[in-house]
Design a protein around this motif. Structure first.
Motif, PDB file in Angstrom:
ATOM      1  N   TYR A 143       0.809  -1.212   0.000  1.00 34.34           N
ATOM      2  CA  TYR A 143       0.000   0.000   0.000  1.00 34.34           C
ATOM      3  C   TYR A 143       0.845   1.266   0.000  1.00 34.34           C
ATOM      4  O   TYR A 143       0.316   2.370   0.128  1.00 34.34           O
ATOM      5  N   GLY A 144       2.163   1.099  -0.151  1.00 40.57           N
ATOM      6  CA  GLY A 144       3.068   2.236  -0.136  1.00 40.57           C
ATOM      7  C   GLY A 144       4.125   2.144  -1.212  1.00 40.57           C
ATOM      8  O   GLY A 144       3.817   2.036  -2.396  1.00 40.57           O
ATOM      9  N   MET A 145       5.395   2.153  -0.787  1.00 40.04           N
ATOM     10  CA  MET A 145       6.524   2.221  -1.714  1.00 40.04           C
ATOM     11  C   MET A 145       6.530   1.102  -2.748  1.00 40.04           C
ATOM     12  O   MET A 145       6.683   1.356  -3.948  1.00 40.04           O
ATOM     13  N   GLY A 174       6.584   9.209  -2.099  1.00 43.35           N
ATOM     14  CA  GLY A 174       5.927  10.038  -1.097  1.00 43.35           C
ATOM     15  C   GLY A 174       5.694   9.377   0.239  1.00 43.35           C
ATOM     16  O   GLY A 174       5.822  10.010   1.291  1.00 43.35           O
ATOM     17  N   ARG A 175       5.364   8.079   0.247  1.00 39.41           N
ATOM     18  CA  ARG A 175       4.952   7.458   1.500  1.00 39.41           C
ATOM     19  C   ARG A 175       6.080   7.407   2.532  1.00 39.41           C
ATOM     20  O   ARG A 175       5.843   7.612   3.733  1.00 39.41           O
ATOM     21  N   LEU A 176       7.309   7.128   2.116  1.00 33.63           N
ATOM     22  CA  LEU A 176       8.416   7.091   3.082  1.00 33.63           C
ATOM     23  C   LEU A 176       8.831   8.487   3.528  1.00 33.63           C
ATOM     24  O   LEU A 176       9.398   8.646   4.610  1.00 33.63           O
ATOM     25  N   PRO A 180       7.848  10.366   8.374  1.00 33.50           N
ATOM     26  CA  PRO A 180       8.393  11.143   9.497  1.00 33.50           C
ATOM     27  C   PRO A 180       7.412  12.137  10.094  1.00 33.50           C
ATOM     28  O   PRO A 180       7.431  12.386  11.308  1.00 33.50           O
ATOM     29  N   PHE A 181       6.552  12.699   9.263  1.00 41.16           N
ATOM     30  CA  PHE A 181       5.619  13.719   9.746  1.00 41.16           C
ATOM     31  C   PHE A 181       4.521  13.105  10.613  1.00 41.16           C
ATOM     32  O   PHE A 181       4.184  13.642  11.674  1.00 41.16           O
ATOM     33  N   VAL A 182       3.971  11.999  10.156  1.00 45.35           N
ATOM     34  CA  VAL A 182       2.933  11.333  10.947  1.00 45.35           C
ATOM     35  C   VAL A 182       3.545  10.716  12.202  1.00 45.35           C
ATOM     36  O   VAL A 182       2.968  10.787  13.292  1.00 45.35           O
ATOM     37  N   ALA A 183       4.739  10.122  12.061  1.00 47.37           N
ATOM     38  CA  ALA A 183       5.426   9.527  13.215  1.00 47.37           C
ATOM     39  C   ALA A 183       5.753  10.588  14.262  1.00 47.37           C
ATOM     40  O   ALA A 183       5.612  10.349  15.468  1.00 47.37           O
ATOM     41  N   ALA A 184       6.184  11.755  13.820  1.00 49.15           N
ATOM     42  CA  ALA A 184       6.493  12.835  14.764  1.00 49.15           C
ATOM     43  C   ALA A 184       5.254  13.248  15.533  1.00 49.15           C
ATOM     44  O   ALA A 184       5.317  13.526  16.743  1.00 49.15           O
ATOM     45  N   GLY A 185       4.115  13.295  14.852  1.00 49.66           N
ATOM     46  CA  GLY A 185       2.871  13.630  15.530  1.00 49.66           C
ATOM     47  C   GLY A 185       2.519  12.621  16.601  1.00 49.66           C
ATOM     48  O   GLY A 185       2.048  12.983  17.697  1.00 49.66           O
ATOM     49  N   GLN A 203       2.705  15.036   2.769  1.00 51.47           N
ATOM     50  CA  GLN A 203       2.271  14.762   1.403  1.00 51.47           C
ATOM     51  C   GLN A 203       2.890  15.748   0.417  1.00 51.47           C
ATOM     52  O   GLN A 203       3.335  15.365  -0.676  1.00 51.47           O
ATOM     53  N   LEU A 204       2.949  17.015   0.803  1.00 49.77           N
ATOM     54  CA  LEU A 204       3.548  18.025  -0.069  1.00 49.77           C
ATOM     55  C   LEU A 204       5.042  17.787  -0.260  1.00 49.77           C
ATOM     56  O   LEU A 204       5.563  17.902  -1.377  1.00 49.77           O
TER      57      LEU A 204
END
Length: 288
Positions: A143-145, A174-176, A180-185, A203-204
Motif C-alpha cells: 500500500y506504499g513504496m 511520497g509514503r516514506l 516522518p511527519f505522521v510519526a512525529a505527531g 504529502q507536499l
C-alpha cells in the motif's frame, strides 16, 4: 545536525554487531548503509521532534534508523537489473555489482525485515511502537513504496494521465517521506489540528521531492547525483518533466516548496520551532 547524524549511524552500526550466520551478508548490508547519502528521511523525523521541544532519545533514533533501513533496502533493489539496472549509487558500485545479484536481493530483504526488529526494540510506550510499526509497514509495502514501484515499472513507455503519475509517486516516493511527519505527531502527542497539518506537510514534501528528483535526473551530472543521470528518460519512465516539460516542472517544485513554507509558518504560530525544517526545505530549491 552532525551529532544527530552520528548518533543515527551508531544505532545502525550497533544493530549489526551481533553474530550473524553469514558475515558476508552483514558486510554487504553495511556496504550500502555506509555508502553515505543525506539521511533525509530519518533526519526530518528528528528535526520535527526537536521542533516540538522533545529531547532526542535512543528510542527516537531507532525509529529513525528503521526508516533509513527500509529506504536503503529499496535502493539496493531499485538498482537491480530487473528494476532500474544501475551500476552506481551514491558514487560507488551498486550492491549487486559489488556482491552479485543474489546477495544484493538478500541484503535488501534483510534490511526490510531488520527494520521492524529494530523498531520493536525502541524503548517507547508500547501503543506508540505498535502504531509506528503499522505505519511504517503500510508506507513500505503493498500500500506504499512497493505498490508505487510496481505501478512505475508497468507505466514505462506508456501514455498515462496526471492522476496516474501522481498515484505512482505518491506511493513510490511520497509514503516514506510522509512517514516522518505522521510519526512525529504520534511521538510528540500533538493535537488533531497539528496532526492534520503534519499530514499535509508530509504529502507536499513527498511530491516536491519526487518532482525535484525527476528534474535532477535530466539536468544533473553523475558527480552531482552519485548515479547514472538520464536513466528515467532512457527507460521512458513517467516523470514530471516528461509530463509538464522541464521549465513547468521547476515552477511546480517552487510552488510546492512555497506551500510547505506557509504550513511551517502556521506551525510556528502554534509554538513549533521550524528553523531547521525551513533550512532543509530551502536546500531542495533548484535554480532556473
Amino acid at each position: 545536525m552532525k551529532q544527530q547524524t552520528q548518533a543515527l549511524e551508531d544505532v545502525l552500526q550497533a544493530f549489526y554487531q551481533s553474530d550473524s550466520p553469514d558475515p558476508v551478508l552483514v558486510e554487504s548490508i553495511l556496504y550500502s548503509i555506509e555508502a553515505g547519502g543525506k539521511r533525509l528521511r530519518p533526519l526530518i523525523l528528528l528535526d520535527l521532534l526537536q521542533g516540538f521541544g522533545l529531547k532526542i532519545e535512543e528510542g527516537h533514533l531507532k525509529v529513525a534508523a528503521a526508516l533509513e533501513m527500509i529506504h536503503t533496502g529499496s535502493l539496493i533493489h531499485d538498482d537491480l537489473p530487473a528494476m532500474d539496472d544501475d551500476d552506481y549509487r551514491r558514487g560507488q558500485l551498486t550492491n549487486h555489482k559489488k556482491y552479485g545479484e543474489a546477495a544484493a536481493i538478500l541484503a535488501g530483504d534483510s534490511l526490510f525485515l531488520d527494520a521492524f526488529a529494530l523498531l520493536a526494540q525502541a524503548q517507547l510506550p508500547a501503543p506508540k511502537v505498535v502504531k509506528l510499526i503499522n505505519l511504517l509497514s503500510l508506507a513500505s509495502g503493498t500500500y506504499g513504496m512497493v505498490g508505487g514501484q510496481s505501478l512505475d515499472i508497468r507505466s514505462e513507455g506508456q501514455a498515462i494521465t496526471l492522476v496516474q503519475l501522481e498515484q505512482i509517486h505518491h506511493h513510490k516516493t511520497g509514503r516514506l517521506l510522509h512517514f516522518p511527519f505522521v510519526a512525529a505527531g504520534i511521538l510528540a502527542d500533538v493535537d488533531e489540528q497539528t496532526a492534520e497539518d503534519l499530514d499535509q506537510l508530509g504529502q507536499l514534501l513527498g511530491l516536491a521531492f519526487q518532482v525535484r528528483d525527476d528534474i535532477l535526473d535530466e539536468t544533473a551530472s553523475f558527480e552531482e547525483l552519485g548515479k547514472t543521470p538520464k536513466k528515467d528518460v532512457a527507460a521512458q519512465k513517467a516523470t514530471y518533466p516528461a509530463f509538464y516539460g522541464l521549465d513547468a516542472a521547476k515552477t511546480l517544485l517552487g510552488d510546492l516548496l512555497a506551500q510547505i513554507d506557509r504550513l511551517l509558518q502556521k506551525l510556528e504560530e502554534q509554538g513549533f520551532d521550524a528553523q531547521i525544517m525551513k533550512e532543509r526545505i530551502e536546500g531542495l530549491a533548484i535554480g532556473n
